[in-house]
Design a protein around this motif. Structure first.
Motif, PDB file in Angstrom:
ATOM      1  N   GLN A 149     -26.277 -28.406 -30.694  1.00 12.87           N
ATOM      2  CA  GLN A 149     -26.510 -28.042 -32.101  1.00 12.87           C
ATOM      3  C   GLN A 149     -25.554 -28.189 -32.855  1.00 12.87           C
ATOM      4  O   GLN A 149     -25.884 -28.663 -34.021  1.00 12.87           O
ATOM      5  CB  GLN A 149     -26.601 -26.451 -31.940  1.00 12.87           C
ATOM      6  CG  GLN A 149     -27.879 -25.768 -31.246  1.00 12.87           C
ATOM      7  CD  GLN A 149     -27.918 -24.392 -31.175  1.00 12.87           C
ATOM      8  OE1 GLN A 149     -26.960 -23.699 -31.010  1.00 12.87           O
ATOM      9  NE2 GLN A 149     -29.265 -23.762 -31.061  1.00 12.87           N
ATOM     10  N   ALA A 150     -24.252 -28.253 -32.657  1.00 11.42           N
ATOM     11  CA  ALA A 150     -23.008 -28.506 -33.549  1.00 11.42           C
ATOM     12  C   ALA A 150     -22.761 -29.837 -33.801  1.00 11.42           C
ATOM     13  O   ALA A 150     -22.159 -30.239 -34.640  1.00 11.42           O
ATOM     14  CB  ALA A 150     -21.851 -27.898 -33.206  1.00 11.42           C
ATOM     15  N   ARG A 156     -21.321 -37.521 -21.631  1.00 14.75           N
ATOM     16  CA  ARG A 156     -21.125 -36.123 -22.036  1.00 14.75           C
ATOM     17  C   ARG A 156     -22.580 -35.499 -21.913  1.00 14.75           C
ATOM     18  O   ARG A 156     -22.810 -34.366 -21.693  1.00 14.75           O
ATOM     19  CB  ARG A 156     -20.455 -35.720 -23.146  1.00 14.75           C
ATOM     20  CG  ARG A 156     -18.864 -36.069 -23.099  1.00 14.75           C
ATOM     21  CD  ARG A 156     -18.378 -35.599 -24.332  1.00 14.75           C
ATOM     22  NE  ARG A 156     -18.675 -36.553 -25.450  1.00 14.75           N
ATOM     23  CZ  ARG A 156     -18.318 -36.405 -26.542  1.00 14.75           C
ATOM     24  NH1 ARG A 156     -17.247 -35.630 -27.160  1.00 14.75           N
ATOM     25  NH2 ARG A 156     -18.769 -37.594 -27.479  1.00 14.75           N
ATOM     26  N   VAL A 157     -23.577 -36.266 -22.605  1.00  9.06           N
ATOM     27  CA  VAL A 157     -24.974 -35.926 -22.649  1.00  9.06           C
ATOM     28  C   VAL A 157     -25.668 -35.713 -21.064  1.00  9.06           C
ATOM     29  O   VAL A 157     -26.201 -34.895 -20.838  1.00  9.06           O
ATOM     30  CB  VAL A 157     -25.692 -36.697 -23.274  1.00  9.06           C
ATOM     31  CG1 VAL A 157     -27.238 -36.355 -23.422  1.00  9.06           C
ATOM     32  CG2 VAL A 157     -25.505 -36.747 -25.016  1.00  9.06           C
ATOM     33  N   ALA A 158     -25.210 -36.639 -20.286  1.00  8.02           N
ATOM     34  CA  ALA A 158     -25.712 -36.766 -18.963  1.00  8.02           C
ATOM     35  C   ALA A 158     -25.022 -35.698 -18.299  1.00  8.02           C
ATOM     36  O   ALA A 158     -25.871 -35.089 -17.572  1.00  8.02           O
ATOM     37  CB  ALA A 158     -25.403 -38.224 -18.253  1.00  8.02           C
ATOM     38  N   ASP A 159     -23.826 -35.341 -18.453  1.00 11.35           N
ATOM     39  CA  ASP A 159     -23.012 -34.246 -17.727  1.00 11.35           C
ATOM     40  C   ASP A 159     -23.893 -32.924 -18.144  1.00 11.35           C
ATOM     41  O   ASP A 159     -24.009 -32.137 -17.368  1.00 11.35           O
ATOM     42  CB  ASP A 159     -21.496 -34.237 -18.188  1.00 11.35           C
ATOM     43  CG  ASP A 159     -20.691 -35.265 -17.554  1.00 11.35           C
ATOM     44  OD1 ASP A 159     -21.223 -36.115 -16.659  1.00 11.35           O
ATOM     45  OD2 ASP A 159     -19.654 -35.363 -18.087  1.00 11.35           O
ATOM     46  N   GLY A 160     -24.015 -32.733 -19.475  1.00 11.63           N
ATOM     47  CA  GLY A 160     -24.716 -31.447 -19.975  1.00 11.63           C
ATOM     48  C   GLY A 160     -26.147 -31.434 -19.408  1.00 11.63           C
ATOM     49  O   GLY A 160     -26.497 -30.277 -19.045  1.00 11.63           O
ATOM     50  N   SER A 209     -29.508 -33.877 -33.927  1.00 11.16           N
ATOM     51  CA  SER A 209     -29.681 -32.613 -32.777  1.00 11.16           C
ATOM     52  C   SER A 209     -31.030 -31.931 -32.867  1.00 11.16           C
ATOM     53  O   SER A 209     -31.380 -31.522 -31.649  1.00 11.16           O
ATOM     54  CB  SER A 209     -28.688 -31.543 -33.166  1.00 11.16           C
ATOM     55  OG  SER A 209     -27.260 -32.086 -33.159  1.00 11.16           O
ATOM     56  N   LEU A 210     -31.787 -31.771 -33.807  1.00  2.93           N
ATOM     57  CA  LEU A 210     -33.030 -31.395 -33.829  1.00  2.93           C
ATOM     58  C   LEU A 210     -34.156 -32.253 -33.142  1.00  2.93           C
ATOM     59  O   LEU A 210     -34.791 -31.679 -32.047  1.00  2.93           O
ATOM     60  CB  LEU A 210     -33.416 -31.054 -35.314  1.00  2.93           C
ATOM     61  CG  LEU A 210     -34.982 -30.495 -35.580  1.00  2.93           C
ATOM     62  CD1 LEU A 210     -34.720 -28.917 -34.905  1.00  2.93           C
ATOM     63  CD2 LEU A 210     -35.273 -30.440 -36.939  1.00  2.93           C
ATOM     64  N   ALA A 211     -33.906 -33.470 -33.078  1.00  5.15           N
ATOM     65  CA  ALA A 211     -34.595 -34.430 -32.222  1.00  5.15           C
ATOM     66  C   ALA A 211     -34.281 -34.180 -30.829  1.00  5.15           C
ATOM     67  O   ALA A 211     -35.150 -34.401 -29.974  1.00  5.15           O
ATOM     68  CB  ALA A 211     -34.501 -36.056 -32.825  1.00  5.15           C
ATOM     69  N   PHE A 212     -33.105 -34.138 -30.664  1.00  2.00           N
ATOM     70  CA  PHE A 212     -32.660 -34.000 -29.153  1.00  2.00           C
ATOM     71  C   PHE A 212     -33.300 -32.559 -28.521  1.00  2.00           C
ATOM     72  O   PHE A 212     -33.719 -32.698 -27.444  1.00  2.00           O
ATOM     73  CB  PHE A 212     -31.172 -33.914 -29.031  1.00  2.00           C
ATOM     74  CG  PHE A 212     -30.936 -33.646 -27.793  1.00  2.00           C
ATOM     75  CD1 PHE A 212     -30.782 -34.607 -26.635  1.00  2.00           C
ATOM     76  CD2 PHE A 212     -29.888 -32.594 -27.268  1.00  2.00           C
ATOM     77  CE1 PHE A 212     -30.278 -34.565 -25.646  1.00  2.00           C
ATOM     78  CE2 PHE A 212     -29.450 -32.376 -26.108  1.00  2.00           C
ATOM     79  CZ  PHE A 212     -29.553 -33.543 -25.155  1.00  2.00           C
ATOM     80  N   ILE A 213     -33.122 -31.558 -29.368  1.00  2.00           N
ATOM     81  CA  ILE A 213     -33.742 -30.159 -28.661  1.00  2.00           C
ATOM     82  C   ILE A 213     -35.312 -30.385 -28.730  1.00  2.00           C
ATOM     83  O   ILE A 213     -35.708 -29.676 -27.766  1.00  2.00           O
ATOM     84  CB  ILE A 213     -33.507 -29.052 -29.840  1.00  2.00           C
ATOM     85  CG1 ILE A 213     -31.670 -28.922 -29.720  1.00  2.00           C
ATOM     86  CG2 ILE A 213     -34.152 -27.724 -29.388  1.00  2.00           C
ATOM     87  CD1 ILE A 213     -31.195 -27.953 -30.654  1.00  2.00           C
ATOM     88  N   ALA A 214     -35.998 -31.010 -29.556  1.00  2.00           N
ATOM     89  CA  ALA A 214     -37.429 -31.312 -29.296  1.00  2.00           C
ATOM     90  C   ALA A 214     -37.672 -32.062 -28.292  1.00  2.00           C
ATOM     91  O   ALA A 214     -38.964 -32.111 -27.913  1.00  2.00           O
ATOM     92  CB  ALA A 214     -37.870 -32.209 -30.734  1.00  2.00           C
ATOM     93  N   LEU A 215     -36.732 -32.815 -27.267  1.00  2.00           N
ATOM     94  CA  LEU A 215     -37.007 -33.692 -26.141  1.00  2.00           C
ATOM     95  C   LEU A 215     -37.256 -32.516 -25.067  1.00  2.00           C
ATOM     96  O   LEU A 215     -37.665 -32.794 -23.934  1.00  2.00           O
ATOM     97  CB  LEU A 215     -35.774 -34.422 -25.985  1.00  2.00           C
ATOM     98  CG  LEU A 215     -35.717 -35.613 -26.748  1.00  2.00           C
ATOM     99  CD1 LEU A 215     -34.491 -36.324 -26.593  1.00  2.00           C
ATOM    100  CD2 LEU A 215     -36.848 -36.593 -26.638  1.00  2.00           C
ATOM    101  N   ILE A 259     -26.841 -36.991 -31.766  1.00  3.36           N
ATOM    102  CA  ILE A 259     -26.764 -37.059 -30.145  1.00  3.36           C
ATOM    103  C   ILE A 259     -26.662 -38.522 -29.897  1.00  3.36           C
ATOM    104  O   ILE A 259     -27.551 -39.100 -30.214  1.00  3.36           O
ATOM    105  CB  ILE A 259     -27.652 -36.161 -29.362  1.00  3.36           C
ATOM    106  CG1 ILE A 259     -27.634 -34.797 -30.068  1.00  3.36           C
ATOM    107  CG2 ILE A 259     -27.647 -36.203 -28.129  1.00  3.36           C
ATOM    108  CD1 ILE A 259     -26.464 -33.941 -29.484  1.00  3.36           C
ATOM    109  N   HIS A 260     -25.755 -38.970 -29.001  1.00  3.30           N
ATOM    110  CA  HIS A 260     -25.596 -40.324 -28.449  1.00  3.30           C
ATOM    111  C   HIS A 260     -26.130 -40.214 -27.205  1.00  3.30           C
ATOM    112  O   HIS A 260     -25.507 -39.893 -26.343  1.00  3.30           O
ATOM    113  CB  HIS A 260     -24.344 -41.077 -28.837  1.00  3.30           C
ATOM    114  CG  HIS A 260     -23.836 -41.375 -30.066  1.00  3.30           C
ATOM    115  ND1 HIS A 260     -24.238 -42.514 -30.768  1.00  3.30           N
ATOM    116  CD2 HIS A 260     -23.353 -40.416 -30.790  1.00  3.30           C
ATOM    117  CE1 HIS A 260     -23.569 -42.156 -32.041  1.00  3.30           C
ATOM    118  NE2 HIS A 260     -23.234 -41.027 -32.179  1.00  3.30           N
ATOM    119  N   LEU A 261     -27.519 -40.417 -26.636  1.00  4.61           N
ATOM    120  CA  LEU A 261     -28.201 -40.533 -25.626  1.00  4.61           C
ATOM    121  C   LEU A 261     -27.203 -41.140 -24.265  1.00  4.61           C
ATOM    122  O   LEU A 261     -27.341 -40.818 -23.293  1.00  4.61           O
ATOM    123  CB  LEU A 261     -29.467 -40.657 -25.739  1.00  4.61           C
ATOM    124  CG  LEU A 261     -30.277 -39.787 -26.320  1.00  4.61           C
ATOM    125  CD1 LEU A 261     -31.652 -40.180 -26.467  1.00  4.61           C
ATOM    126  CD2 LEU A 261     -30.298 -38.385 -25.810  1.00  4.61           C
TER     127      LEU A 261
END
Length: 133
Positions: free
Chosen positions: A93-94, A104-108, A62-68, A98-100
């Protein structure tokens, strides 16, 4: 042709294989025999929508995702009064990992773009795990 695998037609789940392509096997209507790409099932998965083997994208934290996201994007998301934006942030965050390639990631990301938190052009960059410039 190479190796084949018996796959659940609806889910893409692996049932049996890899098998030599000349193996005699009974296939039900809910199953299909598919040609395997090198690396299946360790680095490839079967996508029932496209009926092809696609690369498995390694999850990121999640931290690496937020860093994007850029600082401006993060601040805009955290300052948002939009409940859907806040829920999307909370879920990311929860999640822990994260599976890119998860839809659901693309939807978000689509939701964040619709809320003017990120530019639509950033979506493919984020999905490709490219850090902001």
């Amino acid at each position: 042709m190479g190796d084949v695998a018996l796959i659940d037609s609806a889910t893409g789940d692996w049932i049996a294989g890899p098998l030599p392509d000349d193996t005699a096997i009974s296939v039900s209507p809910a199953q299909e025999l598919v040609a395997l790409a090198p690396g299946y099932p360790d680095t490839m998965r079967y996508d029932p929508a496209t009926k092809t083997c696609v690369a498995i994208v390694a999850p990121i934290s999640s931290l690496a995702f937020i860093a994007l996201f850029t600082l401006a994007e993060k601040l805009a998301a955290y300052a948002s009064d939009d409940a859907a934006v806040r829920m999307t942030i909370g879920e990311a965050q929860a999640a822990g990992m994260i599976h890119l390639d998860d839809p659901r990631v693309a939807d978000g990301l689509d939701l964040l773009a619709a809320a003017n938190i990120i530019a639509p052009a950033r979506i493919p960059e984020i999905l490709a795990a490219q850090p902001p410039a």
